[in-house]
Every structure is written in structure tokens, then in C-alpha cells.
Scaffold this active site. Structure first.
Site, PDB file in Angstrom:
ATOM      1  N   ARG A   1      27.189 -65.190 -69.439  1.00  0.00           N
ATOM      2  CA  ARG A   1      28.237 -65.151 -70.540  1.00  0.00           C
ATOM      3  C   ARG A   1      29.547 -65.867 -70.016  1.00  0.00           C
ATOM      4  O   ARG A   1      29.912 -65.716 -68.875  1.00  0.00           O
ATOM      5  CB  ARG A   1      28.675 -63.658 -70.291  1.00  0.00           C
ATOM      6  CG  ARG A   1      27.777 -62.571 -71.131  1.00  0.00           C
ATOM      7  CD  ARG A   1      27.619 -62.806 -72.661  1.00  0.00           C
ATOM      8  NE  ARG A   1      26.718 -61.993 -73.247  1.00  0.00           N
ATOM      9  CZ  ARG A   1      25.241 -62.436 -73.544  1.00  0.00           C
ATOM     10  NH1 ARG A   1      24.699 -63.634 -73.062  1.00  0.00           N
ATOM     11  NH2 ARG A   1      24.446 -61.649 -74.265  1.00  0.00           N
TER      12      ARG A   1
ATOM     13  N   HIS B   1      24.451 -72.203 -75.492  1.00  0.00           N
ATOM     14  CA  HIS B   1      23.848 -70.864 -75.625  1.00  0.00           C
ATOM     15  C   HIS B   1      22.323 -71.114 -76.142  1.00  0.00           C
ATOM     16  O   HIS B   1      22.025 -70.583 -77.198  1.00  0.00           O
ATOM     17  CB  HIS B   1      24.469 -69.809 -76.482  1.00  0.00           C
ATOM     18  CG  HIS B   1      24.569 -68.311 -75.717  1.00  0.00           C
ATOM     19  ND1 HIS B   1      25.406 -67.328 -75.903  1.00  0.00           N
ATOM     20  CD2 HIS B   1      23.273 -67.816 -75.280  1.00  0.00           C
ATOM     21  CE1 HIS B   1      24.907 -66.487 -75.039  1.00  0.00           C
ATOM     22  NE2 HIS B   1      23.339 -66.412 -75.045  1.00  0.00           N
TER      23      HIS B   1
ATOM     24  N   ASP C   1      25.470 -72.460 -69.894  1.00  0.00           N
ATOM     25  CA  ASP C   1      25.092 -72.455 -71.122  1.00  0.00           C
ATOM     26  C   ASP C   1      25.889 -71.591 -72.219  1.00  0.00           C
ATOM     27  O   ASP C   1      25.375 -71.373 -73.217  1.00  0.00           O
ATOM     28  CB  ASP C   1      23.339 -71.645 -71.045  1.00  0.00           C
ATOM     29  CG  ASP C   1      22.730 -71.698 -72.344  1.00  0.00           C
ATOM     30  OD1 ASP C   1      22.554 -72.751 -73.053  1.00  0.00           O
ATOM     31  OD2 ASP C   1      22.174 -70.320 -72.514  1.00  0.00           O
TER      32      ASP C   1
ATOM     33  N   ALA D   1      19.531 -70.890 -73.785  1.00  0.00           N
ATOM     34  CA  ALA D   1      18.627 -70.418 -72.692  1.00  0.00           C
ATOM     35  C   ALA D   1      17.512 -69.672 -73.429  1.00  0.00           C
ATOM     36  O   ALA D   1      16.374 -69.470 -72.655  1.00  0.00           O
ATOM     37  CB  ALA D   1      19.408 -69.588 -71.498  1.00  0.00           C
TER      38      ALA D   1
ATOM     39  N   ARG E   1      16.313 -58.802 -64.047  1.00  0.00           N
ATOM     40  CA  ARG E   1      15.167 -59.590 -64.594  1.00  0.00           C
ATOM     41  C   ARG E   1      15.271 -61.056 -64.318  1.00  0.00           C
ATOM     42  O   ARG E   1      14.495 -61.713 -63.706  1.00  0.00           O
ATOM     43  CB  ARG E   1      14.926 -59.196 -65.835  1.00  0.00           C
ATOM     44  CG  ARG E   1      14.522 -57.810 -66.097  1.00  0.00           C
ATOM     45  CD  ARG E   1      14.017 -57.258 -67.656  1.00  0.00           C
ATOM     46  NE  ARG E   1      15.493 -56.994 -68.006  1.00  0.00           N
ATOM     47  CZ  ARG E   1      15.727 -55.971 -68.210  1.00  0.00           C
ATOM     48  NH1 ARG E   1      15.158 -54.942 -68.344  1.00  0.00           N
ATOM     49  NH2 ARG E   1      17.369 -55.753 -68.645  1.00  0.00           N
ATOM     50  N   ILE E   2      16.521 -61.489 -64.695  1.00  0.00           N
ATOM     51  CA  ILE E   2      16.648 -63.028 -64.869  1.00  0.00           C
ATOM     52  C   ILE E   2      16.949 -63.642 -63.437  1.00  0.00           C
ATOM     53  O   ILE E   2      16.575 -64.595 -62.987  1.00  0.00           O
ATOM     54  CB  ILE E   2      17.880 -63.573 -65.708  1.00  0.00           C
ATOM     55  CG1 ILE E   2      17.350 -63.185 -67.329  1.00  0.00           C
ATOM     56  CG2 ILE E   2      17.861 -64.746 -65.749  1.00  0.00           C
ATOM     57  CD1 ILE E   2      18.396 -63.312 -68.352  1.00  0.00           C
TER      58      ILE E   2
ATOM     59  N   GLU F   1      33.128 -69.378 -77.237  1.00  0.00           N
ATOM     60  CA  GLU F   1      31.941 -69.961 -77.835  1.00  0.00           C
ATOM     61  C   GLU F   1      31.374 -69.686 -79.126  1.00  0.00           C
ATOM     62  O   GLU F   1      31.043 -70.488 -80.034  1.00  0.00           O
ATOM     63  CB  GLU F   1      30.520 -69.910 -77.227  1.00  0.00           C
ATOM     64  CG  GLU F   1      29.956 -68.418 -77.161  1.00  0.00           C
ATOM     65  CD  GLU F   1      28.569 -68.244 -76.364  1.00  0.00           C
ATOM     66  OE1 GLU F   1      28.823 -68.709 -75.201  1.00  0.00           O
ATOM     67  OE2 GLU F   1      27.956 -67.742 -76.774  1.00  0.00           O
TER      68      GLU F   1
HETATM   69  P1  NAI Z   1      19.716 -57.322 -65.965  1.00  0.00           P
HETATM   70  O1  NAI Z   1      20.143 -55.846 -66.488  1.00  0.00           O
HETATM   71  O2  NAI Z   1      17.952 -57.070 -65.740  1.00  0.00           O
HETATM   72  O3  NAI Z   1      20.036 -57.436 -64.781  1.00  0.00           O
HETATM   73  C1  NAI Z   1      21.474 -57.674 -64.271  1.00  0.00           C
HETATM   74  C2  NAI Z   1      21.620 -57.241 -63.077  1.00  0.00           C
HETATM   75  O4  NAI Z   1      23.087 -57.427 -62.673  1.00  0.00           O
HETATM   76  C3  NAI Z   1      21.410 -56.026 -62.498  1.00  0.00           C
HETATM   77  O5  NAI Z   1      20.546 -56.084 -61.304  1.00  0.00           O
HETATM   78  C4  NAI Z   1      22.702 -55.288 -62.118  1.00  0.00           C
HETATM   79  O6  NAI Z   1      22.639 -54.217 -61.251  1.00  0.00           O
HETATM   80  C5  NAI Z   1      23.587 -56.589 -61.945  1.00  0.00           C
HETATM   81  N1  NAI Z   1      25.166 -56.284 -62.062  1.00  0.00           N
HETATM   82  C6  NAI Z   1      25.631 -55.261 -62.851  1.00  0.00           C
HETATM   83  N2  NAI Z   1      26.982 -55.314 -62.520  1.00  0.00           N
HETATM   84  C7  NAI Z   1      27.272 -56.035 -61.635  1.00  0.00           C
HETATM   85  C8  NAI Z   1      28.327 -56.394 -60.932  1.00  0.00           C
HETATM   86  N3  NAI Z   1      29.540 -55.700 -61.355  1.00  0.00           N
HETATM   87  N4  NAI Z   1      28.382 -57.444 -59.719  1.00  0.00           N
HETATM   88  C9  NAI Z   1      27.156 -57.743 -59.525  1.00  0.00           C
HETATM   89  N5  NAI Z   1      25.901 -57.551 -60.101  1.00  0.00           N
HETATM   90  C10 NAI Z   1      25.976 -56.604 -60.976  1.00  0.00           C
HETATM   91  O7  NAI Z   1      19.787 -58.094 -67.117  1.00  0.00           O
HETATM   92  P2  NAI Z   1      18.863 -59.587 -67.173  1.00  0.00           P
HETATM   93  O8  NAI Z   1      18.067 -59.540 -68.318  1.00  0.00           O
HETATM   94  O9  NAI Z   1      18.705 -60.252 -65.855  1.00  0.00           O
HETATM   95  O10 NAI Z   1      20.183 -60.577 -68.186  1.00  0.00           O
HETATM   96  C11 NAI Z   1      21.587 -60.820 -67.331  1.00  0.00           C
HETATM   97  C12 NAI Z   1      22.628 -61.300 -68.051  1.00  0.00           C
HETATM   98  O11 NAI Z   1      22.133 -62.556 -68.448  1.00  0.00           O
HETATM   99  C13 NAI Z   1      22.620 -60.516 -69.442  1.00  0.00           C
HETATM  100  O12 NAI Z   1      23.759 -59.477 -69.376  1.00  0.00           O
HETATM  101  C14 NAI Z   1      23.222 -61.433 -70.393  1.00  0.00           C
HETATM  102  O13 NAI Z   1      24.574 -61.707 -70.177  1.00  0.00           O
HETATM  103  C15 NAI Z   1      22.740 -62.933 -69.746  1.00  0.00           C
HETATM  104  N6  NAI Z   1      21.783 -63.559 -70.838  1.00  0.00           N
HETATM  105  C16 NAI Z   1      22.106 -64.672 -71.162  1.00  0.00           C
HETATM  106  C17 NAI Z   1      20.931 -65.285 -72.058  1.00  0.00           C
HETATM  107  C18 NAI Z   1      21.166 -66.758 -72.569  1.00  0.00           C
HETATM  108  O14 NAI Z   1      20.452 -67.146 -73.456  1.00  0.00           O
HETATM  109  N7  NAI Z   1      22.140 -67.567 -72.140  1.00  0.00           N
HETATM  110  C19 NAI Z   1      19.884 -64.812 -72.699  1.00  0.00           C
HETATM  111  C20 NAI Z   1      19.651 -63.416 -71.904  1.00  0.00           C
HETATM  112  C21 NAI Z   1      20.445 -62.877 -70.999  1.00  0.00           C
END
Ligand code: NAI
Length: 329
Positions: free
Chosen positions: A231, A292, A255, A294, A151-152, A260
């Protein structure tokens, strides 16, 4: 339902109060072995990125009759899902709050870093209007690497396409829809040497723990800048700092930080910060760091609060139906 809301931030409370038909106890402390007892009298727990949902903590929650935990963050790296299943505790997940909030923060960090915006702004505040050392770089025409196109990551990648960048991506599950949009997938080792900007958007898992380390850093061009809004533990912070000092990496904007928990979201003004790695990071001229934040947009907070509280309501209604059915037989 009574919900014990751990790691509560004053900025979050109004959004949950607005959307809530539950009785929420806001607990500023993170959920740990020491604080888990504060959940007494609550059937539900609401947890975030700072909360410990390991087996020993879950065991205490189980003893206190907590039956459901709602995560108000996307990453699930702090959750022992196996222990949860064993203890019969239901996990409510966010399908993802506003991906734009995080993707746009990544863009803001990137622009801030490559256009020296924090330095330029602090100069103007002190009356220094000189331009020495402020030469930036265009994004247009650059090659951007995106790790994780969920998604992101996919929103970030499309924003980069809008800037006129060439976008390369690595994901264990490539999405054909993004190929149509102009994103090219490849393997990580091919992507790393080509990119001018590398942005991390994958979850923290055993596979991605320290994905960016001295080895992967050595594959990058020395002019590459790295962005991490996912992360802290996706990168080996010490290796990043060493690469910056050695001129093997041009900049790092993040971020998140791997240690942290002790500092982010707290005010340490006039208090000692004893984490030397964090101090090195905070003070490095080629690092731009936020604590953190975002997820912290009105839209993302509203969506998260509504979504999670609706899930708690649905869970409660299902339990009532089950209870009614059971008492009929
Ligand atoms: P998502 O689940 O929609 O997308 C994650 C993508 O990473 C998927 O397409 C998945 O196939 C891929 N992936 C999984 N393992 C992988 C690997 N070993 N190598 C390459 N790609 C891999 O998750 P979303 O919503 O996009 O969030 C991503 C991350 O962002 C979260 O897991 C979270 O850690 C972080 N996040 C940080 C925030 C902040 O405030 N800084 C807020 C929300 C999320």
C-alpha cells in the site's frame, strides 16, 4: 442477485461475466459520496481498492437497501468495519487472491530496478546498444528484509531463498513454518541496518501508516533498495524521494503510491498530471513505478472472480433460507 460493481475496469469484466450467475452492473466510477446513489436497485456492491467505504458512504448504501458488500481486493484499509456492523451490512472478504501474482510482481520490480531493465530496453529501442551506467548487482548472497510474512510476503521470501538470499523477516505474528524454511524473524530495528533489499508485504493499519519514514530510512544502508507492492501509505513518499536524492537510499520500486486514487488505472496521456509528488516519483532515475497492477494476472483474476461470486451466491442462499424459516414461524 443484482450487484453494483464499482471502479469496474474493462480488463476485469470478462472474468466476472464468465463466472457469474448474478446480474452485474459495471460502474467505471469509484464508489464515493457522490456516486453511491448509483447503487440504487442493487442489493449488493462489489468494491475494490479505489472505493470509499467510510461511514457516510455506507450510510447512503444502507438507505438504498444494500445488504452485502464484497471486496475484490485483499487490503481492507478503506473499510469502516464498525459502521458496517452497525448498519447490518455483511462484508465478504477475499481470503487472498493468487499471492504469486503480487509476490512475482515484487520480484519483477526488484530485478527491473537493480538490473536497469527499463533503461536498457528503451536504449535498445532507440538503437543505443551501449552499456554505460547499466552495471547491476547480483541477488545471490544478498540479505533481504521482508515486512509481513502472510500469504504474499511468505511467497516472496521463499522466492528470495531460491535466489540464494539470506531472508530476515519482521511480522507481528511470526509463523513457525517459515522459520523451518530458513527465514529468520527479528525485530524491525535489528532488521533495517542489515538488509540490502527491503520488501513490504504488511497491511495498511494505524500501526503501519508511514512505517517507512525519514527515521526508519536513516537506519538503512545507503545501498539498500526498497520494494513496495502493498500500500502506498506504508511509506512517506516525500521522505523516500529525499533519501534517494541524498544518497541514503539506492532505489525504490513500487506498484502503489499514497495518493494513487486520482491517477492509477486511468489514461492520462496528453493530460496534465498536477500531482507534483507523483511527477517527482515518475521522473526519478532510481525509481521504478507501476500503477497498482500486481493483482493483474489471469490466475489471480480468475480466482478472485470465482471466489467472490461464490460468496455472493452463498450469501444469497443463506438469506433465502433465513427468509423461508422466518415465514414458517
Ligand atoms: P496477509 O494478511 O496474508 O499477510 C499480512 C501479514 O502482515 C500478516 O502475516 C500479518 O501478521 C502481518 N502484519 C500485520 N500488521 C503488521 C505490522 N504492524 N507489522 C508487521 N507485520 C504485520 O495479507 P497478504 O495477502 O499477504 O497481503 C498483504 C498486503 O498486500 C495487503 O494488505 C494489501 O495491502 C497488499 N496487496 C497488494 C496488491 C496489489 O495489487 N499491489 C494485491 C493484494 C494485496
Amino acid at each position: 442477485m443484482k450487484i453494483a460493481f464499482f471502479s469496474a475496469l474493462p480488463v476485469e469484466e470478462p472474468w466476472y461475466e464468465l463466472a457469474s450467475n448474478h446480474c452485474i452492473t459495471y460502474i467505471p466510477q469509484p464508489l464515493t459520496l457522490e456516486t453511491a446513489a448509483l447503487a440504487i436497485g442493487h442489493r449488493a456492491v462489489c468494491a475494490s481498492v479505489k472505493d470509499d467505504l467510510s461511514r457516510p458512504v455506507l450510510k447512503i448504501l444502507k438507505k438504498l437497501h444494500v445488504s452485502v458488500i464484497g471486496m475484490r481486493c485483499v487490503g481492507q484499509d478503506t473499510v469502516d468495519s464498525q459502521a458496517m456492523a452497525e448498519f447490518g451490512i455483511t462484508l465478504l472478504r477475499l481470503p487472498g487472491h493468487s499471492p504469486y501474482a503480487v509476490a512475482e510482481q515484487a520480484v519483477a520490480l526488484l530485478l527491473g530496478l537493480i538490473r536497469h531493465l527499463p533503461e536498457a530496453n528503451s536504449r535498445v529501442r532507440t538503437g543505443n546498444f551501449s552499456l554505460d551506467g547499466l552495471i547491476g548487482t547480483d541477488l545471490h548472497g544478498k540479505t533481504v528484509g521482508v515486512i509481513g510474512t502472510g500469504r504474499i510476503g511468505s511467497v516472496f521470501a521463499r522466492i528470495m531463498l531460491g535466489f540464494g538470499c539470506n531472508v530476515l523477516a519482521y511480522d507481528i505474528r511470526p509463523d513457525p513454518r517459515h522459520i523451518e524454511a530458513g527465514i529468520q524473524y527479528g525485530i524491525l530495528s535489528d532488521l533495517l541496518p542489515q538488509v540490502d533489499i527491503l520488501s513490504l508485504h504488511c497491511p495498511l493499519t494505524p500501526l503501519t501508516d508511514h512505517l517507512i519514514n525519514s527515521h526508519t530510512l536513516s537506519a538503512l544502508k545507503p545501498t539498500t533498495v526498497l520494494i513496495n507492492t502493498a500500500r502506498g501509505r506504508l511509506v512517506d513518499t516525500m521522505a523516500i524521494l529525499d533519501a534517494l536524492d541524498a544518497g541514503q537510499l539506492a532505489g525504490y520500486a513500487a506498484d502503489v503510491y499514497e495518493w494513487e486514487r486520482a491517477y492509477f488505472h486511468y489514461d492520462y496521456t496528453n493530460k496534465p498530471i498536477t500531482d507534483e509528488l507523483l511527477n517527482r516519483l515518475r521522473n526519478h532515475p532510481n525509481v521504478l513505478l507501476t500503477a497498482h497492477q500486481a493483482f493483474l494476472t489471469e490466475e489471480a483474476l480468475r480466482q478472485t472472480a470465482r471466489n467472490l461470486l461464490n460468496q455472493f451466491t452463498f450469501y444469497e442462499s443463506q438469506q433465502t433460507i433465513l427468509f423461508t424459516k422466518a415465514s414458517l414461524y
